[in-house]
Design a protein around this motif. Structure first.
Motif, PDB file in Angstrom:
ATOM      1  N   GLY A 192       1.328  -1.518   0.386  1.00 44.17           N
ATOM      2  CA  GLY A 192       0.034   0.272  -0.290  1.00 44.17           C
ATOM      3  C   GLY A 192       1.405   1.153   0.206  1.00 44.17           C
ATOM      4  O   GLY A 192       1.779   1.373   0.164  1.00 44.17           O
ATOM      5  N   GLU A 193       0.106   2.057   0.027  1.00 44.28           N
ATOM      6  CA  GLU A 193       0.451   3.773   0.493  1.00 44.28           C
ATOM      7  C   GLU A 193       0.144   4.724   1.461  1.00 44.28           C
ATOM      8  O   GLU A 193      -0.857   4.686   0.702  1.00 44.28           O
ATOM      9  N   LEU A 194       0.783   5.316   1.538  1.00 43.60           N
ATOM     10  CA  LEU A 194       0.808   6.502   2.704  1.00 43.60           C
ATOM     11  C   LEU A 194       0.298   7.571   2.066  1.00 43.60           C
ATOM     12  O   LEU A 194      -0.829   8.053   2.704  1.00 43.60           O
ATOM     13  N   LYS A 195       0.347   8.228   1.427  1.00 45.89           N
ATOM     14  CA  LYS A 195      -0.705   9.171   0.315  1.00 45.89           C
ATOM     15  C   LYS A 195      -2.110   8.619  -0.253  1.00 45.89           C
ATOM     16  O   LYS A 195      -2.489   9.047  -1.287  1.00 45.89           O
ATOM     17  N   ARG A 196      -2.645   7.219  -0.119  1.00 41.26           N
ATOM     18  CA  ARG A 196      -4.283   6.938  -0.497  1.00 41.26           C
ATOM     19  C   ARG A 196      -4.684   6.127   0.588  1.00 41.26           C
ATOM     20  O   ARG A 196      -4.249   5.835   1.927  1.00 41.26           O
ATOM     21  N   VAL A 197      -5.723   6.244   0.448  1.00 40.50           N
ATOM     22  CA  VAL A 197      -6.769   5.919   1.175  1.00 40.50           C
ATOM     23  C   VAL A 197      -7.590   5.012   0.569  1.00 40.50           C
ATOM     24  O   VAL A 197      -8.231   5.314  -1.029  1.00 40.50           O
ATOM     25  N   PHE A 198      -8.731   4.217   1.497  1.00 41.11           N
ATOM     26  CA  PHE A 198      -9.781   3.394   0.578  1.00 41.11           C
ATOM     27  C   PHE A 198     -10.300   3.267   1.239  1.00 41.11           C
ATOM     28  O   PHE A 198     -10.271   3.864   3.191  1.00 41.11           O
ATOM     29  N   CYS A 199     -12.009   3.434   1.317  1.00 38.16           N
ATOM     30  CA  CYS A 199     -13.301   3.342   1.613  1.00 38.16           C
ATOM     31  C   CYS A 199     -13.838   1.854   1.914  1.00 38.16           C
ATOM     32  O   CYS A 199     -14.054   1.316   1.102  1.00 38.16           O
ATOM     33  N   THR A 200     -14.130   1.656   3.576  1.00 39.43           N
ATOM     34  CA  THR A 200     -14.330   0.138   3.722  1.00 39.43           C
ATOM     35  C   THR A 200     -15.721  -0.204   2.818  1.00 39.43           C
ATOM     36  O   THR A 200     -16.242  -2.075   3.685  1.00 39.43           O
ATOM     37  N   ALA A 201     -16.649   0.748   3.240  1.00 39.67           N
ATOM     38  CA  ALA A 201     -17.829   0.639   2.818  1.00 39.67           C
ATOM     39  C   ALA A 201     -18.037   0.337   0.965  1.00 39.67           C
ATOM     40  O   ALA A 201     -18.962  -0.650   0.587  1.00 39.67           O
ATOM     41  N   CYS A 202     -17.361   1.160  -0.155  1.00 38.44           N
ATOM     42  CA  CYS A 202     -17.798   0.863  -1.407  1.00 38.44           C
ATOM     43  C   CYS A 202     -16.867   0.677  -1.937  1.00 38.44           C
ATOM     44  O   CYS A 202     -16.302   0.127  -3.126  1.00 38.44           O
ATOM     45  N   ASP A 203     -15.613  -0.037  -0.916  1.00 29.95           N
ATOM     46  CA  ASP A 203     -13.704   0.062  -2.345  1.00 29.95           C
ATOM     47  C   ASP A 203     -13.085   0.944  -3.002  1.00 29.95           C
ATOM     48  O   ASP A 203     -12.379   0.839  -3.850  1.00 29.95           O
ATOM     49  N   PHE A 204     -13.848   1.970  -2.845  1.00 30.59           N
ATOM     50  CA  PHE A 204     -13.403   3.346  -3.492  1.00 30.59           C
ATOM     51  C   PHE A 204     -12.128   3.664  -2.622  1.00 30.59           C
ATOM     52  O   PHE A 204     -11.237   4.063  -2.284  1.00 30.59           O
ATOM     53  N   HIS A 205     -11.329   3.771  -3.714  1.00 32.85           N
ATOM     54  CA  HIS A 205      -9.843   4.366  -3.689  1.00 32.85           C
ATOM     55  C   HIS A 205      -9.349   5.294  -4.139  1.00 32.85           C
ATOM     56  O   HIS A 205      -9.604   6.083  -5.134  1.00 32.85           O
TER      57      HIS A 205
END
Length: 235
Positions: free
Chosen positions: A111-124
Motif C-alpha cells: 500500500g501507500e501512505l498517500k492513498r486511502v480507501f473506503c471500507t464501505a464501497c472499496d473506492f481508492h
C-alpha cells in the motif's frame, strides 16, 4: 545485459533517507506496537489513534527526499525500457520515494501512505492531507469508513498477480534492503529462480534468504545500487 529485471525494495533503501522502520525499534513503529497501528483489529479498537498515526507519517514524507539508490533505480528503469526491456520495481515500502526519485512503474505491495480507501464501497483515492473519523468517502459519502490504503498484518498484499507474472518472466531478480523475513516477498527469490532468473542481493547484511541468491553485495544502498546500475547499463 539483462532485459527483464524485477527489483524488490525494502525498508533498507528508505532508511537512508531518514524513514524509520519498526524492525529497528524492537517491534515498535514510531513508538507504537504494530498491533495497535498496523492491524484491522487496532483500527477497529481506536480509529482516532490510527488515523492520527498515519496523518503524522504522511506529513513526515514532506521532510525526506529520495536518495542516490532511488534515483539510480529510476535511471535504470528509464534506460532499460528505452532499449526495449523492462524493469519492474516492487516495493514493500509505503512511502513515495521511488516515484519522487523518478521511477514511473512501481508496484506498492503493502500500500501507500498517500492513498486511502473506503471500507464501505472499496473506492481508492490519492490523498495528501489528514484523514479523521469524520472524513466522508469521496464516492459514497459514508462517514467513518475511510482508512489508510495500507496493507496491515493479516491482509493480502496488493498486485500479487502482476508480481507473479513479472517474476515468471524476468531474467534477473534483485532484492535491495530487505530482511528476507516477511512473506510473501521473502519467497520471491525462489519463484524467480524456479523460472530460471539470476538473483542478486544488495543489502547491509545477508538476509534470512541469502542462500537463494547467486550473488550478494553488502553495503549501503546509496553506494551499492548506483554502482550496480552503472555496471548494468555499461554491459
Amino acid at each position: 545485459m539483462s532485459k527483464n529485471i524485477v527489483i524488490l525494495s525494502g525498508a533498507g533503501i528508505s532508511a537512508e533517507s531518514g524513514i524509520k522502520t519498526f524492525r529497528d525499534a524492537g517491534g515498535l513503529w514510531e513508538d507504537h506496537p504494530v498491533e495497535q497501528v498496523a492491524t484491522p483489529e487496532g483500527f477497529a479498537a481506536d480509529p482516532v489513534l490510527v488515523q492520527r498515526f498515519y496523518n503524522l507519517r504522511r506529513a513526515a514524507l514532506k521532510t525526506v527526499t529520495p536518495n542516490a539508490a532511488h534515483i539510480a533505480l529510476a535511471r535504470l528503469q528509464s534506460e532499460i525500457r528505452a532499449r526495449g526491456g523492462d524493469v519492474m520495481i516492487v516495493t514493500q515500502n509505503v512511502d513515495d520515494l521511488h516515484e519522487r526519485g523518478g521511477a514511473k512503474y512501481v508496484l506498492h505491495m503493502h500500500g501507500e501512505l498517500k492513498r486511502v480507501f473506503c471500507t464501505a464501497c472499496d473506492f481508492h483515492a490519492d490523498w495528501d492531507g489528514d484523514v479523521s473519523v469524520d472524513t466522508p468517502c469521496l464516492a459514497c459519502r459514508t462517514v467513518g469508513t475511510v482508512r489508510p490504503d495500507i496493507v496491515w498484518f493479516g491482509e493480502i498484499p496488493h498486485h500479487m498477480d502482476a508480481i507473479d507474472r513479472a517474476l515468471s518472466q524476468c531474467d534477473l531478480f534483485v532484492s535491495i534492503g530487505t530482511s528476507g523475513a516477511v512473506y510473501p516477498a521473502a519467497g520471491f527469490v525462489r519463484v524467480a529462480k524456479h523460472y530460471g532468473a539470476q538473483t542478486l542481493e544488495l543489502n547491509l547484511e545477508p538476509s534470512e534468504g541469502n542462500l537463494y541468491f547467486d550473488e550478494t553485495r553488502l553495503g549501503k544502498a546509496g553506494n551499492t545500487v548506483p554502482a550496480w546500475v552503472e555496471n548494468i547499463l555499461a554491459g
